[in-house]
Enzyme design. Structure first.
Site, mmCIF file in Angstrom:
data_model
loop_
_atom_site.group_PDB
_atom_site.id
_atom_site.type_symbol
_atom_site.label_atom_id
_atom_site.label_comp_id
_atom_site.label_asym_id
_atom_site.label_seq_id
_atom_site.Cartn_x
_atom_site.Cartn_y
_atom_site.Cartn_z
ATOM 1 C CD GLU A 91 -2.782 1.739 2.235
ATOM 2 O OE1 GLU A 91 -2.647 0.392 3.677
ATOM 3 O OE2 GLU A 91 -3.584 2.190 2.635
ATOM 4 C CE LYS A 136 -6.146 -0.117 1.950
ATOM 5 N NZ LYS A 136 -6.728 -0.921 3.160
HETATM 6 P P1 13P Z 1 -9.329 4.259 4.858
HETATM 7 O O1 13P Z 1 -10.277 3.516 3.612
HETATM 8 O O2 13P Z 1 -9.473 5.061 5.982
HETATM 9 O O3 13P Z 1 -8.262 5.510 3.834
HETATM 10 O O4 13P Z 1 -8.051 3.214 5.336
HETATM 11 C C1 13P Z 1 -7.803 2.059 4.988
HETATM 12 C C2 13P Z 1 -6.347 1.829 4.593
HETATM 13 O O5 13P Z 1 -6.328 0.429 5.472
HETATM 14 C C3 13P Z 1 -5.537 2.249 5.025
HETATM 15 O O6 13P Z 1 -4.246 1.810 5.697
#
Ligand code: 13P
Length: 336
Positions: A177, A219
């Site tokens: 991510e 992600k």
């Molecule tokens: P949000 O969808 O609230 O941004 O959180 C997702 C997430 O896991 C961020 O690391």
């Protein structure tokens, strides 16, 4: 674990019409969310809240997996059933956040690099024993005056790739991510340019570290106008530019891409995902891994009566899962 097993898990995470619920807030982050609605941040309240989310009736209709925090993976329902076991029974794949959060990047004011590689091999071994089948690591990139720097992007990509390789060694699917934050006044073109550089750097690092893309999930953050930009891009623009950016940077071999919500409203997060899927076919399934956009309505309801509002809060979780599951197919219908 063979690559085939990793690939199978990765594909199940992005099964048609399903996505991920992120409930992996660290104790500091969940305290902020609880403070916002007046709930005391005790271990028992955290446990009760996560139990509410994970035992939502028929959640598995639209949710393939949930990302937990270390404490949560070790917790049980009030009846003594480990959360990982409950998830298994409901067809929800357990995931775990394994990074230790962003820390200031020395020499680069205003920038951060995510830490947590030391001891990660042993932690992953334990998480696998506790039932985790995928793991998340979040890098944070900010847009501002003269940032992000190339150094910040490279350092974060390198750490993401090291963690991803360690995950695969442990039989765990990495969910990589790199979040480009929506904070700031920048326009959508700036978000596109920064995200393109970040994703190119990430996939080069994954290649360098022998990470198998067939067993990896991305992600991603969407290409979106900065929160304080006077000109906010339309749903169509966000969808088109996000798709363009992903198509030029992400190999088609990847089993799937899920999005974070990042502070978007519930409706915007759903509408953007839906628009992207309506513009398909795309090279990969595009789904969601929302935290706030899955939970905030339910948390607000629960906070009003934490003993009495469990069922009604769960209905809200289910409704958000359904809307996002439909958006993952490009079949969401906006409520009038
Ligand atoms: P949000 O969808 O609230 O941004 O959180 C997702 C997430 O896991 C961020 O690391």
């Amino acid at each position: 674990m063979s690559i085939d097993q990793l690939a199978e898990t990765a594909q199940a995470m992005v099964a048609a019409g399903k996505g991920i619920i992120a409930i992996d807030e660290s104790n500091n982050t969940i305290k902020k969310r609880f403070d916002g609605v007046g709930i005391e941040c005790t271990e028992e309240n955290r446990r009760a809240y996560r139990e509410l989310l994970l035992t939502t009736p028929r959640l598995g209709d639209y949710i393939s997996g949930a990302i937990l925090y270390d404490e949560t993976l070790r917790q049980k329902t009030r009846d003594g059933v480990p959360f990982a076991e409950v998830m298994h029974q409901n067809g929800i794949i357990p995931g775990i956040k394994v990074d230790k959060g962003p820390q200031p990047l020395a020499g680069f004011p205003g920038e951060v690099c995510t830490e947590g590689l030391d001891g990660l091999r042993d932690r992953l071994k334990e998480y696998a024993q506790l039932g985790a089948r995928f793991a998340k690591w979040r890098a944070v990139i900010s847009i501002g005056d003269d940032i992000p720097s190339g150094t910040c992007i490279e350092a974060n990509s390198h750490a993401l790739a090291r963690y991803a390789a360690l995950c695969q060694e442990a039989g765990i699917v990495p969910m990589v991510e790199p979040e480009v934050l929506m904070d700031g006044e920048h326009d959508i073109d700036t978000c596109y340019e920064v995200t393109e550089v970040v994703l190119r750097s990430l996939f080069a690092a994954l290649y360098d570290q022998n990470v198998m893309l067939e067993g990896t999930i991305l992600k991603a953050s969407m290409i979106i106008s900065g929160k304080d930009c006077p000109e906010q891009a339309s749903v169509e623009e966000v969808a088109e530019m996000t798709l363009r950016c992903l198509k030029t940077t992400v190999p088609a071999l990847l089993p799937g891409i899920v999005f974070l919500s990042g502070g978007q409203s519930d409706e915007a997060a759903t509408a953007h995902l839906d628009a992207m899927n309506r513009m398909g076919p795309n090279p990969w399934p595009l789904s969601f891994s929302y935290g706030r956009a899955m939970q905030s309505a339910a948390l607000k309801l629960w906070s009003k009566d934490i003993a009495g509002n469990v069922a009604i809060a769960q209905q809200t979780v289910y409704a958000r899962a359904k809307d996002n599951g439909l958006a993952a197919l490009g079949k969401w219908v906006k409520a009038e």
